[in-house]
Write a protein that holds these residues in place. Structure first.
Motif, PDB file in Angstrom:
ATOM      1  N   ALA A 133       0.829  -1.203   0.000  1.00 29.90           N
ATOM      2  CA  ALA A 133       0.000   0.000   0.000  1.00 29.90           C
ATOM      3  C   ALA A 133       0.863   1.253   0.000  1.00 29.90           C
ATOM      4  CB  ALA A 133      -0.923   0.003   1.213  1.00 29.90           C
ATOM      5  N   LYS A 134       0.442   2.237  -0.788  1.00 31.66           N
ATOM      6  CA  LYS A 134       1.085   3.541  -0.955  1.00 31.66           C
ATOM      7  C   LYS A 134       2.280   3.508  -1.898  1.00 31.66           C
ATOM      8  CE  LYS A 134      -0.456   5.366   3.502  1.00 31.66           C
ATOM      9  NZ  LYS A 134      -0.069   6.036   4.763  1.00 31.66           N
ATOM     10  N   ARG A 135       2.679   2.327  -2.367  1.00 32.53           N
ATOM     11  CA  ARG A 135       3.750   2.269  -3.366  1.00 32.53           C
ATOM     12  C   ARG A 135       3.221   2.793  -4.687  1.00 32.53           C
ATOM     13  NH1 ARG A 135       7.484  -1.875  -1.917  1.00 32.53           N
ATOM     14  NH2 ARG A 135       8.405  -1.674  -3.978  1.00 32.53           N
ATOM     15  N   LYS A 136       4.079   3.418  -5.464  1.00 40.71           N
ATOM     16  CA  LYS A 136       3.683   4.032  -6.722  1.00 40.71           C
ATOM     17  C   LYS A 136       4.424   3.395  -7.891  1.00 40.71           C
ATOM     18  CE  LYS A 136       2.639   8.517  -4.580  1.00 40.71           C
ATOM     19  NZ  LYS A 136       1.169   8.416  -4.731  1.00 40.71           N
ATOM     20  N   ILE A 137       3.693   3.238  -8.979  1.00 42.73           N
ATOM     21  CA  ILE A 137       4.255   2.713 -10.225  1.00 42.73           C
ATOM     22  C   ILE A 137       3.911   3.717 -11.318  1.00 42.73           C
ATOM     23  CG2 ILE A 137       4.181   0.831 -11.906  1.00 42.73           C
ATOM     24  CD1 ILE A 137       3.329  -0.998  -9.581  1.00 42.73           C
ATOM     25  N   PHE A 138       4.899   4.096 -12.098  1.00 40.59           N
ATOM     26  CA  PHE A 138       4.704   5.122 -13.122  1.00 40.59           C
ATOM     27  C   PHE A 138       4.660   4.472 -14.504  1.00 40.59           C
ATOM     28  CE2 PHE A 138       6.636   7.107  -9.459  1.00 40.59           C
ATOM     29  CZ  PHE A 138       5.818   8.205  -9.263  1.00 40.59           C
ATOM     30  N   THR A 139       3.631   4.811 -15.260  1.00 46.99           N
ATOM     31  CA  THR A 139       3.408   4.193 -16.556  1.00 46.99           C
ATOM     32  C   THR A 139       2.919   5.225 -17.558  1.00 46.99           C
ATOM     33  OG1 THR A 139       2.835   2.057 -15.568  1.00 46.99           O
ATOM     34  CG2 THR A 139       2.046   2.450 -17.794  1.00 46.99           C
ATOM     35  N   LEU A 140       3.475   5.235 -18.742  1.00 51.58           N
ATOM     36  CA  LEU A 140       2.978   6.083 -19.825  1.00 51.58           C
ATOM     37  C   LEU A 140       1.922   5.305 -20.604  1.00 51.58           C
ATOM     38  CD1 LEU A 140       6.276   7.659 -21.211  1.00 51.58           C
ATOM     39  CD2 LEU A 140       4.861   8.391 -19.276  1.00 51.58           C
ATOM     40  N   ILE A 141       0.775   5.927 -20.817  1.00 55.71           N
ATOM     41  CA  ILE A 141      -0.319   5.295 -21.549  1.00 55.71           C
ATOM     42  C   ILE A 141      -0.361   5.935 -22.927  1.00 55.71           C
ATOM     43  CG2 ILE A 141      -2.779   4.802 -21.554  1.00 55.71           C
ATOM     44  CD1 ILE A 141      -2.739   5.255 -18.516  1.00 55.71           C
ATOM     45  N   GLY A 142       0.033   5.198 -23.933  1.00 48.19           N
ATOM     46  CA  GLY A 142       0.232   5.758 -25.260  1.00 48.19           C
ATOM     47  C   GLY A 142      -1.046   6.155 -25.969  1.00 48.19           C
TER      48      GLY A 142
END
Length: 222
Positions: free
Chosen positions: A68-77
């Motif tokens: 919980a509270k961890r973040k994952i960064f992703t670009l959505i094309g």
């Protein structure tokens, strides 16, 4: 007892969430200020890169469980000048996100399910909560990173548990702007959260928040 002389059994990267983990996440879109009303890209949510590629800069926050509270960064094309593949991946990813958030089977082609896969704009995606499958990928520097490539829908046996649903469904009614105005009743084993609906032609794909100086996009999309 851990040895401070031998590190062969030490975890290689304690910041990584294990591959294949299912987690309930919330999407936050970091506005990039780029609009193209002809494509339905409004509200300043899209970002245009230096190569002309357009994407949503997504931040996914794990909401429950040990991560919980961890973040994952992703670009959505949304668009790549090199071809339609990136946008196609993005659209597929967003379809899965909407199915997951609204408790809809991917196989459901009823008018109600189709209405629930439409949105009025990218603002409807900001804050969307769904079940994600967390994977491992490689960043531009060759380091292993977490990334999200797909959403988990009610067809998956662990969906209800990951979504935290145990009660009967409350039902989903599309917003006023999303036809048809028939209300939507999801499968009996799910309780969809109140959420907006999806426009034909919403877009998207994944990547990770870049380290300083690193380009997170796949080589073909740069």
């Amino acid at each position: 007892m851990a040895s401070w002389n031998d590190y062969n059994d030490a975890q290689s990267n304690p910041n990584l969430i294990p591959k294949g983990t299912l987690a309930k996440v919330r999407l936050t879109i970091r506005p990039g200020g780029f609009d193209d009303p002809s494509q339905g890209w409004t509200g300043g949510y899209a970002t245009r890169g230096s190569t002309g590629a357009v994407y949503l800069n997504g931040e996914f926050t794990v909401l429950e469980g040990p991560y919980a509270k961890r973040k994952i960064f992703t670009l959505i094309g949304l668009y790549s000048p090199k071809g339609p593949e990136w946008a196609g991946m993005g659209r597929s990813f967003l379809r899965g996100m909407l199915n997951s958030a609204r408790g809809i089977s991917d196989k459901d082609v009823s008018p109600q399910a189709q209405a629930a896969r439409r949105i009025g704009g990218f603002a409807d995606l900001d804050g969307l909560e769904f079940v994600a499958k967390i994977e491992h990928g490689t960043d531009a520097g060759g380091e292993t990173k977490n990334e999200i490539r797909m959403a988990v829908t009610p067809d998956h046996r662990d969906y209800a548990q990951a979504m935290g649903r145990t009660a009967a469904p409350a039902g989903y009614a599309p917003p006023a702007y999303a036809p048809p105005a028939q209300g939507y009743a999801p499968p009996a084993h799910t309780v969809p959260p109140a959420a907006p609906a999806m426009h034909q032609g919403a877009f998207p794909a994944s990547a990770q928040q870049p380290a300083p100086g690193a380009d997170p996009r796949p080589a073909w999309a740069r």
